[in-house]
Design an enzyme around this catalytic site. Structure first.
Site, short mmCIF file in Angstrom:
data_model
loop_
_atom_site.label_atom_id
_atom_site.label_comp_id
_atom_site.label_asym_id
_atom_site.label_seq_id
_atom_site.Cartn_x
_atom_site.Cartn_y
_atom_site.Cartn_z
N GLU B 138 -88.06 125.47 27.96
CA GLU B 138 -88.83 124.56 28.82
C GLU B 138 -88.76 123.15 28.23
OE1 GLU B 138 -92.73 126.15 29.54
OE2 GLU B 138 -91.88 127.95 30.50
N TRP B 167 -82.43 122.65 30.44
CA TRP B 167 -81.20 122.91 29.69
C TRP B 167 -80.65 124.29 30.02
CZ3 TRP B 167 -80.01 118.36 28.34
CH2 TRP B 167 -80.98 117.47 27.86
N THR B 169 -77.90 126.55 31.39
CA THR B 169 -76.48 126.62 31.75
C THR B 169 -76.31 127.37 33.06
OG1 THR B 169 -75.84 126.53 29.45
CG2 THR B 169 -74.22 127.45 30.97
N ARG B 273 -47.16 113.54 11.90
CA ARG B 273 -47.45 112.11 11.83
C ARG B 273 -46.87 111.52 10.53
NH1 ARG B 273 -49.31 107.59 14.65
NH2 ARG B 273 -50.25 106.16 13.15
N GLU B 368 -79.37 128.03 21.52
CA GLU B 368 -79.44 129.43 21.04
C GLU B 368 -79.98 129.50 19.62
OE1 GLU B 368 -78.31 132.09 22.92
OE2 GLU B 368 -77.18 131.07 24.49
N THR B 370 -81.63 126.48 16.92
CA THR B 370 -81.00 125.37 16.22
C THR B 370 -80.57 125.80 14.82
OG1 THR B 370 -83.01 124.58 15.16
CG2 THR B 370 -82.59 123.76 17.40
N ASP B 372 -81.48 124.55 12.08
CA ASP B 372 -82.65 124.60 11.20
C ASP B 372 -83.51 125.82 11.45
OD1 ASP B 372 -81.77 122.28 10.09
OD2 ASP B 372 -83.17 120.97 11.15
#
Lengths: 250, 389
Positions: B138, B167, B169, B273, B368, B370, B372
């Protein structure tokens, strides 16, 4: 209809060729393997034939046990069973030996039709298909790009250097498949799981007798570095001169 | 684009079964041939390529561990993990789409749903004919979902839902939303169908991460659902958290896919490169960077594979999944940053993959659970003391 598709497990196209310590073989260190490109088309042709005419598809290979990975993939795409004629050193087999060993198994399976690639992408012999048909005493159509089977006969189109040739054949037959015949399907996850319960038999090939032996392997000489003769329009005369007088192609 | 070469430094491929390898390679080929040519454009436009959904369904990637009886392929958890790895090698948005459908919607219907709900939704979702979304977070409750304000009040035989989710999906494109709400004091899950009166799912725009993925708000205003919308067999916070354990397991693998894509791109770039007359890869600092990230990826692969085997044996715990998600997303983000740097200015171009993965992984490290919060989950597992509050 009893349908057999044969394939060869070959190094992937990224595999680097390096002559082994014995000077007779290539060093396989770091190689990954796959089913030969044209054999994928052969398996797809077998699956489409089954879908049209019924029957079942056996995938047959002469190779090491590790070829079970490729066999599983073909089972996942819809083939019904697999047979590996176990050979620890299939790279050493010549086309005749391979064809004879495959022919014995094809006969034992009671096949009506065999599909195989027009050539294996490693040795480039393009010989096993026709030799297999010869041992079996069957019709053989090579380099097929279009195919129609009905009843015990069929027609096929072959791509040749002179154009497309349409031929009629009767079954049993060996069909060698060329690019353009079909677009091999991708397996799906359900097919992969279903393949787990399909049988893969590992057997010893029947001894096919003497074979040609490789004496030595040499890589082609390294190419010489290129040369920049000039830049832009100003370089054109020098380029034309080099093509005329050095390369002698103009 | 050159073909993808997967880092396999310690030959982990040898410990995969033929089916596992085949599942991975099948999805890998599809991603390379069908998805990668599309993704950069969709990322720039901020859209998900919905046209690939039927192909994903044909492949069978929705709910890969769901048994055949309910329309899934019934793969083991290692094969499922490898599929998530390959999806996220394509884009975190693709893996998110597939994880939400499988881990966050099909899984709760399978684990907590009635037989009728399972029979109705699982085959449709496996075929991609119904898209799902999962509404837990929420606006003010992310890491602390237990504080949710969304409610479900009994109304005769049905329920009335009110609240907001954020948020989410796939919200805007979903046919069905699994909405978690406080019902008679307990957290319960409800299947809310698109088109239900009072329910809307506006898209959240202006993201600079997961741009090739639809992210939405779910708005529930006096939404009436029948009693049969309730997921009968799961209650309390452990029900949605159980779903998250599934999805987080997928992320532990998925993040490796993003890391492997970045590593492969960075390695081939460094070899090609030329700087100061020799390949970038021939200097010590780039070699050290490559050695560091290759080591981290290899450790992450070992962990993911081991977690998968534990999951198949029924021994995987949520605290183990926390370690896997936390470690592997972190290493992926670190890999993306290092490769971005290694590739100089080219690293910020969408012509290459690394910038896209880098932006995406900034979401993956947050959603899913964080980084932390997973740190604290591991801390609690080790010490027995919870330090969330």
């Amino acid at each position: 209809m009893k349908i057999v598709a044969t394939f060869k497990r070959v190094p992937t196209t990224e595999a680097q060729a390096k002559v082994g310590g014995d000077g007779k073989t290539l060093d396989p260190a770091g190689w990954q393997y796959m089913a030969s490109f044209y054999d994928e088309i052969a398996v797809e042709a077998a699956l489409q034939t089954k879908e049209k005419h019924g029957g079942d598809v056996t995938v047959l290979t002469l190779g090491p046990s590790e070829a079970s990975k490729e066999v599983r993939e073909f089972l996942a795409r819809g083939a019904d069973s697999g047979v590996i004629l176990k050979d620890a050193d299939p790279a050493a087999r010549d086309p005749r030996w391979t064809a004879k060993a495959l022919a014995a198994k094809v006969q034992a399976l009671g096949a009506d039709v065999v599909f195989t690639g027009r050539v294996a992408t490693d040795r480039d012999n393009a010989a096993v298909g026709p030799m297999l048909a010869t041992y079996l005493g069957w019709a053989c159509v090579t380099e097929v790009v279009a195919l129609e089977i009905s009843g015990a006969a069929g027609t096929a189109q072959r791509e040749t250097e002179h154009g497309v040739e349409t031929v009629a054949f009767s079954l049993p037959a060996v069909i060698t498949c060329n690019k353009g015949l079909n677009e091999p399907r991708r397996p799906n996850l359900k097919g992969i799981m279903a393949a787990k319960s399909k049988p893969i038999a590992e057997e010893s090939p029947s001894d096919a007798g003497a074979q040609a032996v490789v004496l030595s392997v040499e890589l082609p000489p390294a190419r010489k570095a290129g040369r920049i003769v000039g830049e832009g329009l100003a370089g054109v005369p020098a380029l034309v001169d080099a093509l005329k007088n050095e390369a002698k192609i103009l | 684009m050159q073909p993808f070469r997967q880092l396999d430094y310690v030959r982990l491929d040898d410990s995969l079964s033929n089916e596992e390898k085949l599942a991975r390679d099948t999805v890998r080929d599809w991603v390379s041939e069908r998805f990668l040519p599309l993704v950069a454009e969709h990322f720039e436009a901020g859209t998900f390529p919905m046209e690939v959904v039927p192909e994903l369904a044909d492949l069978g990637v929705f709910g890969p561990t769901i048994p055949e009886e309910y329309g899934g392929p019934g793969l083991n958890n290692v094969a499922a993990g490898l599929i998530y790895q390959e999806m996220e090698r394509g884009d975190s948005g693709l893996r998110s789409f597939v994880s939400v459908q499988g881990g966050l919607v099909m899984y709760p219907i399978f684990a907590y749903g009635s037989e009728e709900q399972k029979r109705r939704w699982l085959p449709l979702m496996a075929k991609g004919q119904a898209i799902g979304c999962f509404g837990l977070t929420e606006p003010d409750f992310g890491s602390n979902p237990g504080g949710m304000l969304t409610t479900a009040k009994k109304d005769g035989t049905g329920w009335v839902l009110n609240g907001r989710k954020m948020w989410i999906t796939n919200g805007t494109v979903a046919d069905v939303a699994v909405v978690w709400a406080r019902a008679e004091g307990k957290i319960r899950g409800f299947l809310v169908e698109q088109g239900t009166k009072g329910f809307s799912a506006p898209e959240q725009k202006h993201k600079w991460s997961l741009r090739a993925s639809v992210t939405s708000e779910l708005v529930l205003e006096d939404v009436k659902v029948p009693g049969s919308a309730l997921l009968p067999n799961g209650e309390g916070l452990k029900a949605p958290l159980g779903c998250l354990t599934q999805a987080r397991y997928g992320i532990a693998w998925g993040a490796l896919g993003a890391a492997l894509a970045c590593f492969d791109e960075g390695l081939s770039y460094a070899k090609q490169r030329i700087v100061f007359d020799k390949p970038l890869a021939g200097f010590q600092i780039p070699q050290q960077k490559l050695a560091n990230i290759a080591t981290q990826i290899t450790l992450g692969q070992l962990m993911a594979l081991h977690l998968g085997r534990l999951k198949d044996d029924g021994k995987l715990t949520p605290a183990m999944v926390s370690m896997g998600k936390r470690n592997n997303v972190h290493l992926a983000l670190e890999t993306a940053r290092v490769v971005r740097d290694l590739m100089g200015a080219n690293g910020i171009s969408l012509e290459y993959q690394v910038g896209r993965h880098l932006c995406n992984l900034e979401s993956v490290i947050t959603y899913e659970g964080t980084h932390d919060i997973h740190t604290l989950a591991i801390g609690q597992e080790l010490t027995g003391i919870q330090a969330f509050r």
